[in-house]
Design a protein around this motif. Structure first.
Motif, PDB file in Angstrom:
ATOM      1  N   VAL A   1       0.858  -1.309   0.072  1.00 55.03           N
ATOM      2  CA  VAL A   1       0.116  -0.066   0.013  1.00 55.03           C
ATOM      3  C   VAL A   1       0.785   1.036  -0.089  1.00 55.03           C
ATOM      4  O   VAL A   1       1.674   1.385   1.058  1.00 55.03           O
ATOM      5  CB  VAL A   1      -0.963   0.010   1.073  1.00 55.03           C
ATOM      6  CG1 VAL A   1      -1.866   1.166   1.292  1.00 55.03           C
ATOM      7  CG2 VAL A   1      -1.783  -1.284   1.211  1.00 55.03           C
ATOM      8  N   ASN A   2       0.865   1.895  -1.054  1.00 56.39           N
ATOM      9  CA  ASN A   2       1.534   3.109  -1.119  1.00 56.39           C
ATOM     10  C   ASN A   2       0.959   4.402  -0.606  1.00 56.39           C
ATOM     11  O   ASN A   2      -0.336   4.537  -1.387  1.00 56.39           O
ATOM     12  CB  ASN A   2       2.370   3.483  -2.678  1.00 56.39           C
ATOM     13  CG  ASN A   2       3.210   2.130  -3.127  1.00 56.39           C
ATOM     14  OD1 ASN A   2       3.895   1.818  -2.483  1.00 56.39           O
ATOM     15  ND2 ASN A   2       2.696   1.640  -3.999  1.00 56.39           N
ATOM     16  N   VAL A   3       1.259   5.218   0.333  1.00 54.01           N
ATOM     17  CA  VAL A   3       0.466   6.186   0.897  1.00 54.01           C
ATOM     18  C   VAL A   3       1.291   7.632   0.586  1.00 54.01           C
ATOM     19  O   VAL A   3       2.672   7.515   0.626  1.00 54.01           O
ATOM     20  CB  VAL A   3       0.046   6.126   2.128  1.00 54.01           C
ATOM     21  CG1 VAL A   3      -0.670   4.779   2.388  1.00 54.01           C
ATOM     22  CG2 VAL A   3       1.245   5.772   3.021  1.00 54.01           C
ATOM     23  N   SER A   4       0.626   8.851   0.698  1.00 53.64           N
ATOM     24  CA  SER A   4       1.295   9.906   0.834  1.00 53.64           C
ATOM     25  C   SER A   4       0.590  10.830   1.618  1.00 53.64           C
ATOM     26  O   SER A   4      -0.412  10.539   2.130  1.00 53.64           O
ATOM     27  CB  SER A   4       1.503  10.627  -0.600  1.00 53.64           C
ATOM     28  OG  SER A   4       0.306  10.675  -1.185  1.00 53.64           O
ATOM     29  N   GLY A   5       1.362  11.999   2.059  1.00 48.97           N
ATOM     30  CA  GLY A   5       0.655  12.991   3.077  1.00 48.97           C
ATOM     31  C   GLY A   5       0.537  12.580   4.510  1.00 48.97           C
ATOM     32  O   GLY A   5      -0.208  13.124   5.099  1.00 48.97           O
ATOM     33  N   LEU A   6       1.488  11.704   4.928  1.00 47.22           N
ATOM     34  CA  LEU A   6       1.675  11.275   6.404  1.00 47.22           C
ATOM     35  C   LEU A   6       2.237  12.446   7.210  1.00 47.22           C
ATOM     36  O   LEU A   6       3.318  12.907   6.777  1.00 47.22           O
ATOM     37  CB  LEU A   6       2.421  10.034   6.588  1.00 47.22           C
ATOM     38  CG  LEU A   6       1.334   8.824   6.108  1.00 47.22           C
ATOM     39  CD1 LEU A   6       2.413   7.497   6.184  1.00 47.22           C
ATOM     40  CD2 LEU A   6       0.343   8.545   6.955  1.00 47.22           C
ATOM     41  N   ASP A   7       1.617  12.615   8.333  1.00 43.63           N
ATOM     42  CA  ASP A   7       2.409  13.360   9.141  1.00 43.63           C
ATOM     43  C   ASP A   7       3.269  12.540  10.215  1.00 43.63           C
ATOM     44  O   ASP A   7       2.726  12.627  11.335  1.00 43.63           O
ATOM     45  CB  ASP A   7       1.190  14.331  10.026  1.00 43.63           C
ATOM     46  CG  ASP A   7       1.700  15.321  11.093  1.00 43.63           C
ATOM     47  OD1 ASP A   7       3.025  15.577  10.813  1.00 43.63           O
ATOM     48  OD2 ASP A   7       1.170  15.723  11.709  1.00 43.63           O
ATOM     49  N   LEU A   8       4.177  11.843   9.808  1.00 44.40           N
ATOM     50  CA  LEU A   8       5.129  10.980  10.627  1.00 44.40           C
ATOM     51  C   LEU A   8       6.575  11.328  10.160  1.00 44.40           C
ATOM     52  O   LEU A   8       6.898  11.917   8.956  1.00 44.40           O
ATOM     53  CB  LEU A   8       4.877   9.739  10.253  1.00 44.40           C
ATOM     54  CG  LEU A   8       3.445   9.001  10.441  1.00 44.40           C
ATOM     55  CD1 LEU A   8       3.309   7.752  10.094  1.00 44.40           C
ATOM     56  CD2 LEU A   8       3.068   9.111  11.816  1.00 44.40           C
ATOM     57  N   VAL A   9       7.330  11.118  11.178  1.00 45.37           N
ATOM     58  CA  VAL A   9       8.965  10.988  10.904  1.00 45.37           C
ATOM     59  C   VAL A   9       9.248   9.848   9.880  1.00 45.37           C
ATOM     60  O   VAL A   9       8.789   8.570  10.323  1.00 45.37           O
ATOM     61  CB  VAL A   9       9.647  10.761  12.315  1.00 45.37           C
ATOM     62  CG1 VAL A   9      11.164  11.070  12.142  1.00 45.37           C
ATOM     63  CG2 VAL A   9       9.190  12.221  12.860  1.00 45.37           C
ATOM     64  N   ASP A  10      10.223  10.039   8.887  1.00 43.64           N
ATOM     65  CA  ASP A  10      10.604   8.951   8.248  1.00 43.64           C
ATOM     66  C   ASP A  10      11.171   7.543   9.142  1.00 43.64           C
ATOM     67  O   ASP A  10      11.515   7.762  10.206  1.00 43.64           O
ATOM     68  CB  ASP A  10      12.032   9.379   7.278  1.00 43.64           C
ATOM     69  CG  ASP A  10      11.355  10.387   6.170  1.00 43.64           C
ATOM     70  OD1 ASP A  10      10.126  10.345   6.054  1.00 43.64           O
ATOM     71  OD2 ASP A  10      12.364  10.940   5.611  1.00 43.64           O
ATOM     72  N   GLY A  11      10.545   6.466   8.530  1.00 47.37           N
ATOM     73  CA  GLY A  11      10.822   5.309   9.033  1.00 47.37           C
ATOM     74  C   GLY A  11       9.996   4.829  10.249  1.00 47.37           C
ATOM     75  O   GLY A  11       9.940   3.827  10.787  1.00 47.37           O
ATOM     76  N   THR A  12       8.884   5.823  10.529  1.00 49.31           N
ATOM     77  CA  THR A  12       7.889   5.476  11.446  1.00 49.31           C
ATOM     78  C   THR A  12       6.943   4.161  11.099  1.00 49.31           C
ATOM     79  O   THR A  12       6.361   4.676   9.501  1.00 49.31           O
ATOM     80  CB  THR A  12       7.017   6.422  11.908  1.00 49.31           C
ATOM     81  OG1 THR A  12       7.815   7.571  12.573  1.00 49.31           O
ATOM     82  CG2 THR A  12       6.009   6.355  13.006  1.00 49.31           C
ATOM     83  N   PRO A  13       6.706   3.169  11.626  1.00 44.60           N
ATOM     84  CA  PRO A  13       5.902   2.256  10.929  1.00 44.60           C
ATOM     85  C   PRO A  13       4.450   2.612  10.902  1.00 44.60           C
ATOM     86  O   PRO A  13       3.966   3.352  11.957  1.00 44.60           O
ATOM     87  CB  PRO A  13       6.242   0.859  11.983  1.00 44.60           C
ATOM     88  CG  PRO A  13       6.494   1.546  13.180  1.00 44.60           C
ATOM     89  CD  PRO A  13       7.434   2.822  13.059  1.00 44.60           C
ATOM     90  N   VAL A  14       3.908   2.268   9.942  1.00 48.72           N
ATOM     91  CA  VAL A  14       2.335   2.324  10.148  1.00 48.72           C
ATOM     92  C   VAL A  14       1.842   1.112  10.550  1.00 48.72           C
ATOM     93  O   VAL A  14       1.788   0.075   9.994  1.00 48.72           O
ATOM     94  CB  VAL A  14       1.670   2.566   8.543  1.00 48.72           C
ATOM     95  CG1 VAL A  14       0.265   2.769   8.451  1.00 48.72           C
ATOM     96  CG2 VAL A  14       2.392   3.792   8.040  1.00 48.72           C
ATOM     97  N   LEU A  15       0.973   1.167  11.663  1.00 52.67           N
ATOM     98  CA  LEU A  15       0.361  -0.052  12.058  1.00 52.67           C
ATOM     99  C   LEU A  15      -1.000  -0.454  11.615  1.00 52.67           C
ATOM    100  O   LEU A  15      -1.286  -1.743  11.651  1.00 52.67           O
ATOM    101  CB  LEU A  15       0.207   0.164  13.487  1.00 52.67           C
ATOM    102  CG  LEU A  15       1.626   0.673  14.280  1.00 52.67           C
ATOM    103  CD1 LEU A  15       1.229   0.935  15.768  1.00 52.67           C
ATOM    104  CD2 LEU A  15       2.442  -0.388  14.166  1.00 52.67           C
ATOM    105  N   ASP A  16      -1.844   0.489  11.118  1.00 52.55           N
ATOM    106  CA  ASP A  16      -3.054   0.208  10.754  1.00 52.55           C
ATOM    107  C   ASP A  16      -3.645   1.422   9.705  1.00 52.55           C
ATOM    108  O   ASP A  16      -3.145   2.347   9.782  1.00 52.55           O
ATOM    109  CB  ASP A  16      -4.080   0.047  12.059  1.00 52.55           C
ATOM    110  CG  ASP A  16      -5.460  -0.542  11.664  1.00 52.55           C
ATOM    111  OD1 ASP A  16      -5.664  -1.058  10.759  1.00 52.55           O
ATOM    112  OD2 ASP A  16      -6.203  -0.490  12.619  1.00 52.55           O
TER     113      ASP A  16
END
Length: 111
Positions: free
Chosen positions: A70-85
């Motif tokens: 699943v390719n996503v964009s626009g996340l408000d996260l630090v690089d390398g932070t895992p997406v859990l759900d």
């Protein structure tokens, strides 16, 4: 498509142990109890953050045993932070406000 992604906020949580119920009854379900982790409640035993993102694509290799990506964009996260759900976008709970549309007359209370 838009979705709400749940990512780790990092840290160990620190402090003493806190108790959380394993099932809760969200108002939208009219009292039906569901598992804590299947909801968007901020009251969780682990320190995670919630953010909106855009699903750009979902792909899979030619071999059916390969996982989906699943390719996503626009996340408000630090690089390398895992997406859990990833949960679906629900307009009643989720909103997207661009800085140009923001109401600058809102005054936040002290505290």
């Amino acid at each position: 498509a838009e979705a709400a992604a749940v990512g780790s906020a990092g840290g160990s949580g620190g402090g003493g142990s806190r108790q959380f119920p394993s099932k809760i009854a969200p108002p939208a379900l009219g009292g039906q109890k569901v598992g804590l982790f299947s909801t968007r409640t901020p009251h969780r035993p682990n320190p995670i953050g919630l953010t909106l993102c855009k699903i750009d694509s979902i792909s899979r290799g030619s071999d059916p045993s390969q996982p989906f990506h699943v390719n996503v964009s626009g996340l408000d996260l630090v690089d390398g932070t895992p997406v859990l759900d990833i949960k679906p976008f629900v307009p009643h709970y989720d909103s997207v406000i661009s800085p140009d549309d923001a109401d600058t007359s809102i005054v936040m209370p002290d505290g």
